[in-house]
Design a protein around this motif. Structure first.
Motif, PDB file in Angstrom:
ATOM      1  N   ILE A   1      78.575  58.222  61.767  1.00 20.62           N
ATOM      2  CA  ILE A   1      78.933  58.231  61.088  1.00 20.62           C
ATOM      3  C   ILE A   1      78.799  57.051  59.780  1.00 20.62           C
ATOM      4  O   ILE A   1      78.156  56.537  58.991  1.00 20.62           O
ATOM      5  CB  ILE A   1      80.243  58.660  61.175  1.00 20.62           C
ATOM      6  CG1 ILE A   1      80.035  60.089  61.684  1.00 20.62           C
ATOM      7  CG2 ILE A   1      81.024  58.794  60.317  1.00 20.62           C
ATOM      8  CD1 ILE A   1      81.133  60.819  61.794  1.00 20.62           C
ATOM      9  N   PHE A   2      79.410  55.973  60.886  1.00 20.52           N
ATOM     10  CA  PHE A   2      79.422  54.833  60.556  1.00 20.52           C
ATOM     11  C   PHE A   2      77.803  54.112  59.711  1.00 20.52           C
ATOM     12  O   PHE A   2      77.619  53.496  58.876  1.00 20.52           O
ATOM     13  CB  PHE A   2      80.293  53.603  60.865  1.00 20.52           C
ATOM     14  CG  PHE A   2      81.711  52.913  60.888  1.00 20.52           C
ATOM     15  CD1 PHE A   2      82.086  54.195  60.717  1.00 20.52           C
ATOM     16  CD2 PHE A   2      81.882  52.165  61.091  1.00 20.52           C
ATOM     17  CE1 PHE A   2      83.650  54.174  61.190  1.00 20.52           C
ATOM     18  CE2 PHE A   2      83.282  52.076  60.655  1.00 20.52           C
ATOM     19  CZ  PHE A   2      84.115  52.899  61.259  1.00 20.52           C
ATOM     20  N   ARG A   3      77.453  54.503  60.537  1.00 21.68           N
ATOM     21  CA  ARG A   3      75.741  53.716  60.141  1.00 21.68           C
ATOM     22  C   ARG A   3      75.299  54.683  58.962  1.00 21.68           C
ATOM     23  O   ARG A   3      74.655  54.334  57.907  1.00 21.68           O
ATOM     24  CB  ARG A   3      75.092  54.058  61.578  1.00 21.68           C
ATOM     25  CG  ARG A   3      74.705  53.274  62.624  1.00 21.68           C
ATOM     26  CD  ARG A   3      73.993  53.375  63.912  1.00 21.68           C
ATOM     27  NE  ARG A   3      74.004  52.458  64.163  1.00 21.68           N
ATOM     28  CZ  ARG A   3      73.480  52.715  65.969  1.00 21.68           C
ATOM     29  NH1 ARG A   3      72.373  53.361  66.318  1.00 21.68           N
ATOM     30  NH2 ARG A   3      74.058  51.705  66.801  1.00 21.68           N
TER      31      ARG A   3
ATOM     32  N   ARG B   1      77.306  56.350  57.041  1.00 23.23           N
ATOM     33  CA  ARG B   1      77.992  55.557  55.451  1.00 23.23           C
ATOM     34  C   ARG B   1      77.262  54.694  55.016  1.00 23.23           C
ATOM     35  O   ARG B   1      76.822  53.707  53.442  1.00 23.23           O
ATOM     36  CB  ARG B   1      79.239  55.296  55.976  1.00 23.23           C
ATOM     37  CG  ARG B   1      79.836  56.547  56.303  1.00 23.23           C
ATOM     38  CD  ARG B   1      80.736  57.165  55.241  1.00 23.23           C
ATOM     39  NE  ARG B   1      81.342  58.538  55.291  1.00 23.23           N
ATOM     40  CZ  ARG B   1      81.955  59.882  55.278  1.00 23.23           C
ATOM     41  NH1 ARG B   1      80.962  59.866  54.147  1.00 23.23           N
ATOM     42  NH2 ARG B   1      82.520  60.530  55.687  1.00 23.23           N
ATOM     43  N   LYS B   2      77.138  53.462  55.849  1.00 22.23           N
ATOM     44  CA  LYS B   2      75.972  52.342  55.425  1.00 22.23           C
ATOM     45  C   LYS B   2      74.592  52.978  54.863  1.00 22.23           C
ATOM     46  O   LYS B   2      74.856  51.984  53.931  1.00 22.23           O
ATOM     47  CB  LYS B   2      76.047  51.528  56.262  1.00 22.23           C
ATOM     48  CG  LYS B   2      75.160  49.906  56.147  1.00 22.23           C
ATOM     49  CD  LYS B   2      75.565  49.296  57.461  1.00 22.23           C
ATOM     50  CE  LYS B   2      75.513  48.071  56.374  1.00 22.23           C
ATOM     51  NZ  LYS B   2      74.582  47.361  55.689  1.00 22.23           N
ATOM     52  N   PHE B   3      73.959  53.981  55.240  1.00 21.91           N
ATOM     53  CA  PHE B   3      72.578  53.911  54.105  1.00 21.91           C
ATOM     54  C   PHE B   3      73.070  54.656  52.970  1.00 21.91           C
ATOM     55  O   PHE B   3      72.437  54.111  52.247  1.00 21.91           O
ATOM     56  CB  PHE B   3      72.014  54.777  55.366  1.00 21.91           C
ATOM     57  CG  PHE B   3      71.419  55.268  55.283  1.00 21.91           C
ATOM     58  CD1 PHE B   3      69.964  54.860  54.923  1.00 21.91           C
ATOM     59  CD2 PHE B   3      70.662  56.807  54.616  1.00 21.91           C
ATOM     60  CE1 PHE B   3      68.458  55.058  54.283  1.00 21.91           C
ATOM     61  CE2 PHE B   3      69.797  57.359  53.813  1.00 21.91           C
ATOM     62  CZ  PHE B   3      68.587  56.451  53.663  1.00 21.91           C
ATOM     63  N   LEU B   4      73.976  55.800  53.205  1.00 24.26           N
ATOM     64  CA  LEU B   4      74.261  55.665  52.121  1.00 24.26           C
ATOM     65  C   LEU B   4      74.739  54.804  51.071  1.00 24.26           C
ATOM     66  O   LEU B   4      74.094  55.015  49.169  1.00 24.26           O
ATOM     67  CB  LEU B   4      75.560  57.707  51.697  1.00 24.26           C
ATOM     68  CG  LEU B   4      75.011  58.312  53.184  1.00 24.26           C
ATOM     69  CD1 LEU B   4      76.048  58.989  53.083  1.00 24.26           C
ATOM     70  CD2 LEU B   4      73.690  58.866  52.495  1.00 24.26           C
ATOM     71  N   LYS B   5      75.301  54.124  51.400  1.00 26.42           N
ATOM     72  CA  LYS B   5      75.796  53.267  50.046  1.00 26.42           C
ATOM     73  C   LYS B   5      74.676  51.961  49.784  1.00 26.42           C
ATOM     74  O   LYS B   5      74.527  51.971  47.887  1.00 26.42           O
ATOM     75  CB  LYS B   5      77.561  52.545  51.028  1.00 26.42           C
ATOM     76  CG  LYS B   5      77.962  51.285  50.348  1.00 26.42           C
ATOM     77  CD  LYS B   5      76.739  49.967  49.581  1.00 26.42           C
ATOM     78  CE  LYS B   5      77.181  49.167  51.104  1.00 26.42           C
ATOM     79  NZ  LYS B   5      75.993  47.692  50.713  1.00 26.42           N
ATOM     80  N   ASP B   6      73.827  51.984  50.770  1.00 23.01           N
ATOM     81  CA  ASP B   6      73.217  51.087  50.163  1.00 23.01           C
ATOM     82  C   ASP B   6      72.021  52.093  49.429  1.00 23.01           C
ATOM     83  O   ASP B   6      71.056  51.206  48.108  1.00 23.01           O
ATOM     84  CB  ASP B   6      72.084  50.537  52.059  1.00 23.01           C
ATOM     85  CG  ASP B   6      72.513  49.830  52.512  1.00 23.01           C
ATOM     86  OD1 ASP B   6      73.918  48.912  52.494  1.00 23.01           O
ATOM     87  OD2 ASP B   6      72.408  49.477  53.604  1.00 23.01           O
TER      88      ASP B   6
ATOM     89  N   ILE C   1      72.568  54.310  47.612  1.00 23.20           N
ATOM     90  CA  ILE C   1      73.364  54.132  46.313  1.00 23.20           C
ATOM     91  C   ILE C   1      73.230  53.210  45.240  1.00 23.20           C
ATOM     92  O   ILE C   1      72.474  52.746  44.418  1.00 23.20           O
ATOM     93  CB  ILE C   1      74.899  54.444  45.664  1.00 23.20           C
ATOM     94  CG1 ILE C   1      74.448  56.271  46.865  1.00 23.20           C
ATOM     95  CG2 ILE C   1      75.063  54.188  45.153  1.00 23.20           C
ATOM     96  CD1 ILE C   1      76.435  56.340  47.095  1.00 23.20           C
TER      97      ILE C   1
END
Lengths: 328, 161
Positions: free
Chosen positions: B143-145, B147-152, B154
């Motif tokens: 999940i953390f990964r 989230r990071k992918f989604l943030k990147d 975006i």
């Protein structure tokens, strides 16, 4: 996937998860040689993976975040900060940790953008999307009882089968034999009046008897009273009347009463004869000379003791065996 | 679980589990089939399933049924093909949700499922680990990964726009 500065993070993740081929790993090493500043990021990511995989997060989900928070004042790597941002939006930080993180963001405006970007990573369900034809998924209540129904049906079938077979006579039972003989018409052969002069003592003597034309006419008509008596299955006089019919009319009688005559079994007849002091002789043991004289009515070969009844004059049988007078 | 409780479960959870499956596989017909299979399995096991845990049972069954469908489907587009969208500078996005939805589709399947379970249904890491048969640490890392992918993703799009 081609590795470059836009895709390297995904390649790092795939590398740490062991999803890269040898060729891709070689490309990764070459890429790191060209971009040595990214090695630290890969190392941090690797440490993070090991830490989360090996730590006791199941018991205390925020252990590593607490450790990270302790390092907040000296944060140099964005990844640590981002982990805290994720933990914040995942609800994994306690009040103190959240306060510390927010204070850090206030002091570093550049971190504010990253923090806010994570706020958009939370997706929301579109409630307008619904499963169509939901009623097709529903079941009726009675379907929930298939086992009970099947058990009940099984018991019913077994009981029905037992009842059915109990109603069926055994193939070799006396009742069945009687029916077969009658159905063959042998039982209805009419014996001629008179006997062979040299008839053995053991043979039932036949006496003169006249055919009762009135009875015959009644018997020819299945709806007559005699027929009803005949069909009653217990009337010996009707049984005698059948015996008294001439051969020319046996076919009619056979057709009318075929399969319906069940009066006396061979064993019963034999017992009755013996009670009256009359010997019973099986036709198989008798010679041709011992047979009663049959003029124009021939007896068929005996197949059972029941055929003895066909040799008995009805009136004699009625009088000597049944102890009553024949019906007028 | 009684028939009445089963039918209540259909009313309460059919839509949410359908959204979960549809978000994962992007194919309404297959999603319907998976939901049909899921509730058929629930009905078969209705007498042994505790009504209190029926939601978890439904999502677990739907998840594994969906995995089976995906494995059987040879025509699934590989992730690498999807990744080409990520850096397309010609693509225009109407709003952030559309960007995010596109980013979700680019996630590895397991991360995508975990994020959907987490955000759509609000499942805890423990509940997600029960559904997916991963341990909690794995669930958290994935999940953390994600989230990071989604943030990147975006951030990249915002930069492009």
């Amino acid at each position: 996937m081609r590795i470059n500065k836009d895709t390297y993070e995904l390649v790092f993740i795939d590398y740490l998860e062991g999803h890269l081929t040898d060729r891709e790993i070689a490309d990764l090493i070459e890429f790191l040689d060209q971009n040595p500043e990214l090695e630290a990021e890969l190392k941090t990511l690797s440490d993070f993976s090991k830490q989360t995989a090996n730590s006791d997060l199941a018991e205390n989900n925020s252990t590593f975040l607490k450790d990270s928070l302790k390092r907040l004042p000296i944060i140099e790597q964005d990844s640590n900060f981002e982990e805290l941002c994720i933990a914040f939006y995942e609800g994994q930080l306690n009040g103190t940790e959240e306060h510390a993180l927010l204070e850090l963001i206030d002091t570093e405006p550049e971190l504010q953008i990253t923090f806010e970007q994570y706020a958009f990573t939370k997706i929301k369900a579109d409630k307008q999307i619904q499963f169509p034809n939901k009623h097709t998924l529903k079941k009726s209540a009675r379907v929930l009882w298939p086992n009970y129904l099947s058990y009940a049906a099984s018991v019913f079938i077994v009981l029905g089968a037992i009842y059915y077979f109990n109603q069926q006579p055994l193939p070799n039972s006396p009742q069945n034999q009687t029916e077969e003989v009658i159905a063959d018409g042998q039982f209805l052969d009419y014996p001629k009046v008179g006997t062979e002069p040299n008839a053995p003592k053991n043979t039932i003597q036949l006496s003169a008897n006249e055919t009762n034309s009135e009875t015959k006419s009644k018997l020819r008509n299945p709806k007559s009273k005699a027929s009803k008596d005949y069909n009653s299955s217990t009337n010996h006089s009707s049984w005698e009347q059948i015996l008294a019919q001439p051969n020319t009319e046996k076919s009619n009688i056979n057709q009318s009463y075929k399969g319906k005559l069940i009066y006396i079994s061979p064993a019963q007849l034999q017992n009755m004869l013996q009670e009256k002091g009359m010997a019973f002789q099986d036709e198989d043991e008798s010679s041709d000379e011992t047979k009663p004289v049959i003029n124009d009515y021939s007896l068929k070969p005996a197949t059972s003791p029941l055929n003895l009844a066909t040799s008995v004059d009805p009136s004699v049988f009625q009088k000597q065996i049944l102890g009553s007078q024949p019906p007028k | 679980m009684t028939a009445k409780e089963y039918n209540i479960s259909v009313d309460v959870y059919a839509d949410s589990v359908y959204r979960f499956v549809l978000k994962n596989i992007k194919d309404p017909e297959k999603a319907k089939d998976i939901i049909q299979d899921t509730f058929e399995k629930l009905w078969v096991k209705a007498e042994t399933v505790n009504y209190e845990k029926v939601k978890s049972y439904i999502f677990t069954t739907a998840y594994h049924t969906m995995i089976d469908y995906i494995r059987k489907d040879k025509k699934q587009t590989p992730l690498e093909d999807h990744m080409s969208y990520r850096h397309s500078t010609e693509r225009q996005y109407s709003d952030l949700d559309e960007v995010l939805n596109k980013a979700i589709d680019l996630l590895p399947k397991i991360q995508k499922s975990l994020i959907i379970l987490r955000d759509y249904e609000g499942y805890s890491y423990k509940e997600i680990s029960d559904i997916t048969e991963l341990n909690e640490s794995q669930v958290k890392v994935y999940i953390f990964r994600a989230r990071k992918f989604l943030k990147d993703y975006i951030g990249t799009i915002e930069t492009i726009l």
